[in-house]
Scaffold this motif. Structure first.
Motif, PDB file in Angstrom:
ATOM      1  N   ILE A 287      71.550  19.711  45.071  1.00  0.00           N
ATOM      2  CA  ILE A 287      70.711  20.234  46.157  1.00  0.00           C
ATOM      3  C   ILE A 287      70.155  21.605  45.791  1.00  0.00           C
ATOM      4  N   VAL A 288      71.003  22.469  45.259  1.00  0.00           N
ATOM      5  CA  VAL A 288      70.571  23.832  44.924  1.00  0.00           C
ATOM      6  C   VAL A 288      69.754  23.844  43.632  1.00  0.00           C
ATOM      7  N   GLU A 289      70.013  22.903  42.747  1.00  0.00           N
ATOM      8  CA  GLU A 289      69.289  22.824  41.478  1.00  0.00           C
ATOM      9  C   GLU A 289      67.845  22.348  41.667  1.00  0.00           C
TER      10      GLU A 289
ATOM     11  N   GLU B  28      71.407  26.710  31.226  1.00  0.00           N
ATOM     12  CA  GLU B  28      70.986  27.932  31.912  1.00  0.00           C
ATOM     13  C   GLU B  28      70.712  27.659  33.389  1.00  0.00           C
ATOM     14  N   ARG B  29      70.125  26.482  33.656  1.00  0.00           N
ATOM     15  CA  ARG B  29      69.816  26.097  35.043  1.00  0.00           C
ATOM     16  C   ARG B  29      71.096  25.949  35.872  1.00  0.00           C
ATOM     17  N   LEU B  30      72.072  25.253  35.320  1.00  0.00           N
ATOM     18  CA  LEU B  30      73.327  25.040  36.051  1.00  0.00           C
ATOM     19  C   LEU B  30      74.098  26.344  36.216  1.00  0.00           C
ATOM     20  N   ALA B  31      73.983  27.230  35.241  1.00  0.00           N
ATOM     21  CA  ALA B  31      74.632  28.540  35.365  1.00  0.00           C
ATOM     22  C   ALA B  31      74.024  29.331  36.518  1.00  0.00           C
ATOM     23  N   LYS B  32      72.704  29.228  36.670  1.00  0.00           N
ATOM     24  CA  LYS B  32      72.057  29.939  37.770  1.00  0.00           C
ATOM     25  C   LYS B  32      72.452  29.334  39.118  1.00  0.00           C
ATOM     26  N   VAL B  33      72.559  28.016  39.177  1.00  0.00           N
ATOM     27  CA  VAL B  33      73.005  27.360  40.408  1.00  0.00           C
ATOM     28  C   VAL B  33      74.403  27.846  40.779  1.00  0.00           C
ATOM     29  N   ALA B  34      75.312  27.842  39.805  1.00  0.00           N
ATOM     30  CA  ALA B  34      76.688  28.266  40.061  1.00  0.00           C
ATOM     31  C   ALA B  34      76.737  29.726  40.514  1.00  0.00           C
ATOM     32  N   ALA B  35      75.932  30.577  39.887  1.00  0.00           N
ATOM     33  CA  ALA B  35      75.908  31.995  40.257  1.00  0.00           C
ATOM     34  C   ALA B  35      75.384  32.180  41.674  1.00  0.00           C
ATOM     35  N   THR B  36      74.395  31.369  42.055  1.00  0.00           N
ATOM     36  CA  THR B  36      73.826  31.480  43.397  1.00  0.00           C
ATOM     37  C   THR B  36      74.819  30.988  44.447  1.00  0.00           C
ATOM     38  N   LEU B  37      75.507  29.886  44.163  1.00  0.00           N
ATOM     39  CA  LEU B  37      76.525  29.393  45.094  1.00  0.00           C
ATOM     40  C   LEU B  37      77.668  30.397  45.235  1.00  0.00           C
ATOM     41  N   ASP B  38      77.998  31.037  44.125  1.00  0.00           N
ATOM     42  CA  ASP B  38      79.027  32.077  44.180  1.00  0.00           C
ATOM     43  C   ASP B  38      78.561  33.265  45.013  1.00  0.00           C
ATOM     44  N   ARG B  39      77.276  33.589  44.920  1.00  0.00           N
ATOM     45  CA  ARG B  39      76.732  34.716  45.678  1.00  0.00           C
ATOM     46  C   ARG B  39      76.853  34.502  47.184  1.00  0.00           C
ATOM     47  N   VAL B  40      76.723  33.243  47.630  1.00  0.00           N
ATOM     48  CA  VAL B  40      76.853  32.957  49.068  1.00  0.00           C
ATOM     49  C   VAL B  40      78.303  32.627  49.433  1.00  0.00           C
ATOM     50  N   LYS B  41      79.215  32.907  48.486  1.00  0.00           N
ATOM     51  CA  LYS B  41      80.662  32.834  48.736  1.00  0.00           C
ATOM     52  C   LYS B  41      81.146  31.416  49.010  1.00  0.00           C
ATOM     53  N   LEU B  42      80.637  30.475  48.229  1.00  0.00           N
ATOM     54  CA  LEU B  42      81.159  29.110  48.261  1.00  0.00           C
ATOM     55  C   LEU B  42      82.096  28.918  47.073  1.00  0.00           C
ATOM     56  N   PRO B  43      83.279  28.340  47.293  1.00  0.00           N
ATOM     57  CA  PRO B  43      84.216  28.149  46.184  1.00  0.00           C
ATOM     58  C   PRO B  43      83.756  27.065  45.229  1.00  0.00           C
TER      59      PRO B  43
ATOM     60  N   ALA C 106      67.618  28.314  49.111  1.00  0.00           N
ATOM     61  CA  ALA C 106      66.469  29.196  49.294  1.00  0.00           C
ATOM     62  C   ALA C 106      66.485  30.362  48.313  1.00  0.00           C
ATOM     63  N   LEU C 107      67.675  30.839  47.950  1.00  0.00           N
ATOM     64  CA  LEU C 107      67.786  32.024  47.091  1.00  0.00           C
ATOM     65  C   LEU C 107      67.600  31.733  45.611  1.00  0.00           C
ATOM     66  N   VAL C 108      67.796  30.481  45.196  1.00  0.00           N
ATOM     67  CA  VAL C 108      67.867  30.181  43.763  1.00  0.00           C
ATOM     68  C   VAL C 108      66.555  30.475  43.043  1.00  0.00           C
ATOM     69  N   LEU C 109      65.445  30.534  43.766  1.00  0.00           N
ATOM     70  CA  LEU C 109      64.149  30.836  43.158  1.00  0.00           C
ATOM     71  C   LEU C 109      63.827  32.327  43.166  1.00  0.00           C
TER      72      LEU C 109
END
Length: 560
Positions: free
Chosen positions: A400-402, A415-430, A454-457
């Motif tokens: 969904i976030v990707e 690189e794409r999946l790393a950005k997804v993981a970083a964004t999910l971490d930013r919104v404090k999802l485990p 919304a933030l991933v872009l």
């Protein structure tokens, strides 16, 4: 556990409703799951008792058990339910039918789904009189019209001939109250009776229930997740968590001296109940305009629907103008039909206005076409109201976030999946939720996913369309804290659309108030809330619940 009971009961008279040792369970494939655990409470004549708690607290199951309408799989495991001194907990449905409406009535949550769409309003109100043998034929129809007039419906003779789809939500809820009060029952269960209504309509409906309660001496069991409403409208509060009563007592005592940690947290998290210093703006709002730092400029916006000369041509937005400073939060408030949604669709470039100008970060939206318009959408992203409906149930959270990255950025997969993981971490999802699907997440977690998408872009602007209105008060507070943190870290600008002025007061720096498509007031939050210039704004502010026992925000109040 010992449940705190604050304050002595007001009366020694026999209760209308006496619930003792109530235990409720649901049977499914995995067995019997208990959701309400051995609770006790009473409701007396003319009294309003509010059942409050978050989703899953057991408040709706308790109310459904009282009226004998537990859903399929629901089971009254033990305990007694006495109505006017008579045990009704074990009655069969046929016997319960004889007292539903006449002794105990229900005002349900959703007026849109609670009325028969193919029968007239008058027929549906008359039906309860006919079923219980109080009137028939022409006499029942006359009494139905009288009841519609009694609950404040304009032109009751006309309304009696109309169908539910021809009435507004507030009108339909008045019809349900007319049905519930028709036979002057001893007890009314009001199950979230105003949750789908605008704030001023909500106040009118609650005033109506109060008036009829006082006139007939009816007891009311008010089921609500809105602590502002519960505090303003109840004599006593019962606080539920995980099917257990955390505390109960006189409303004033519970609000002023909460005994349980859970109650203290609920009260501290409710925006409508707390007054105190406003939030520090994300960026100070200068008194002198500085156009170069306005990231959103809306000037003379007009949106018509229909064609020139059409009798049904409708102006949804009528000469609306406002500016939003970079890094700040601007709220757009108003009731249904005020033009909020149309305005944000234009600002987000999803539709072109009839006239007027929208400039986003120096770009005139009227000049955008094709690939330029597509790339513009990276700059401004939307977060929708319903976290249950805005996420694809077939996709994992990572997918969904990707997805926006696949549409806009040609990044290598790693690189794409790393950005997804970083964004999910930013919104404090485990990390353990990343490969789950939306149904496995709570409402608050789903809304964090929507924010991450919304933030991933890396947008500059988030449009938050009623983004916390579907959430419980404590989850809502957590999401508002997250949004504030993200804004400070990333310099985001928020366009926050809401009908909830208590939340707007908490999160926004500036606000525009819309009514009937027109801008009736705009300014800083402090100015508009402390000195509203428009009668409509004053009406909106006056209708915000929670003023009966205002509480001063204190950092110690939610401790424990």
């Amino acid at each position: 556990m010992t449940v705190p009971v604050i304050g002595a009961l007001e009366s020694n008279t026999a209760p209308i409703l006496d619930v003792a040792g109530l235990r409720i369970g649901y049977r499914d494939k995995s067995g019997l799951r208990t959701v309400v655990h051995d609770i006790d409470f009473q409701v007396r004549a003319g009294e309003v008792v509010a059942l409050v708690g978050e989703s899953g607290s057991g408040k709706s199951s308790t109310a459904q058990a009282v009226i004998g309408l537990l859903p399929e799989g629901g089971l009254l495991q033990q305990g007694t339910i006495r109505l006017n001194g008579e045990e009704i907990g074990g009655w069969p449905q046929r016997r319960l039918d004889s007292i539903r409406g006449s002794v105990i009535s229900l005002v349900p949550q959703d007026p849109g789904n609670s009325l028969n769409p193919v029968r007239t309003i008058g027929d549906q109100v008359a039906e309860i009189l006919v079923v219980h043998g109080r009137a028939s034929g022409a006499a029942a129809r006359v009494q139905a019209i009288d009841l519609l007039e009694r609950v404040g419906l304009s032109q009751p003779q006309l309304r009696a001939k109309q169908y539910p789809h021809e009435l507004s939500g507030g009108m339909r809820q008045r019809v349900l109250i007319a049905i519930a009060m028709a036979l002057k029952p001893s007890l009314i269960i009001a199950d979230e009776p105003t949750s789908a209504l605008d704030v001023t309509v909500q106040r009118h409906i609650l005033d109506l229930i109060d008036d009829l309660r006082r006139e007939y001496g009816t007891a009311v069991l008010l089921v609500t997740h809105d602590l502002g409403i519960a505090v303003d409208r109840s004599d006593r509060l019962i606080v539920l968590q995980h099917g257990c009563i955390q505390e109960q007592g006189r409303t004033a005592d519970v609000v002023r001296h909460p005994q349980s940690a859970y109650t203290r947290r609920l009260l501290a998290d409710a925006p409508s109940l707390n007054v105190g210093p406003q939030r520090i703006p994300a960026r100070p709002i200068a008194s002198v305009p500085q156009p170069a730092d306005d990231i959103i400029v809306v000037d003379g916006l007009v949106q018509d629907f229909g064609h020139d000369g059409d009798a049904d041509r409708f102006r949804a937005v009528d000469d609306v103008s406002f500016r939003v400073r970079r890094g700040s939060t601007h709220a757009i408030v108003g009731e249904s039909g005020s033009g909020k949604t149309t305005t944000i669709r234009i600002v987000s470039a999803f539709q072109r206005p009839t006239s007027g100008k929208v400039v986003i970060d120096g770009l005139d939206l009227s000049s955008l076409r094709g690939e330029t318009l597509r790339l513009f959408r990276k700059k401004i992203q939307l977060v929708y109201q319903n976290p249950y409906g805005s996420l694809d149930p077939r996709q994992t959270i990572t997918t969904i976030v990707e997805e926006p990255l696949l549409n806009f950025e040609r990044l290598p997969r790693r690189e794409r999946l790393a950005k997804v993981a970083a964004t999910l971490d930013r919104v404090k999802l485990p990390a353990e939720v990343f490969q789950r699907r939306p149904h496995a997440l709570s409402g608050g977690q789903r809304q964090r996913v929507a924010i991450a998408r919304a933030l991933v872009l890396d947008p500059q602007i988030l449009v938050l369309d009623e983004a916390v209105s579907a959430l419980d008060v404590t989850v809502q507070a957590q999401i508002l804290d997250l949004l504030d943190e993200l804004q400070r870290e990333l310099g985001l600008t928020y366009l926050f659309v809401s009908h909830d002025l208590a939340v707007v007061r908490q999160i926004a720096d500036t606000v525009s108030v819309l009514n009937g498509g027109r801008l009736v007031e705009t300014g800083t939050i402090d100015d508009v809330f402390s000195n509203p210039q428009s009668p409509y704004t004053r009406e909106l502010i006056d209708a915000v619940p929670g003023k009966k026992f205002p509480r001063v925000i204190d950092s110690t109040i939610s401790a424990g």
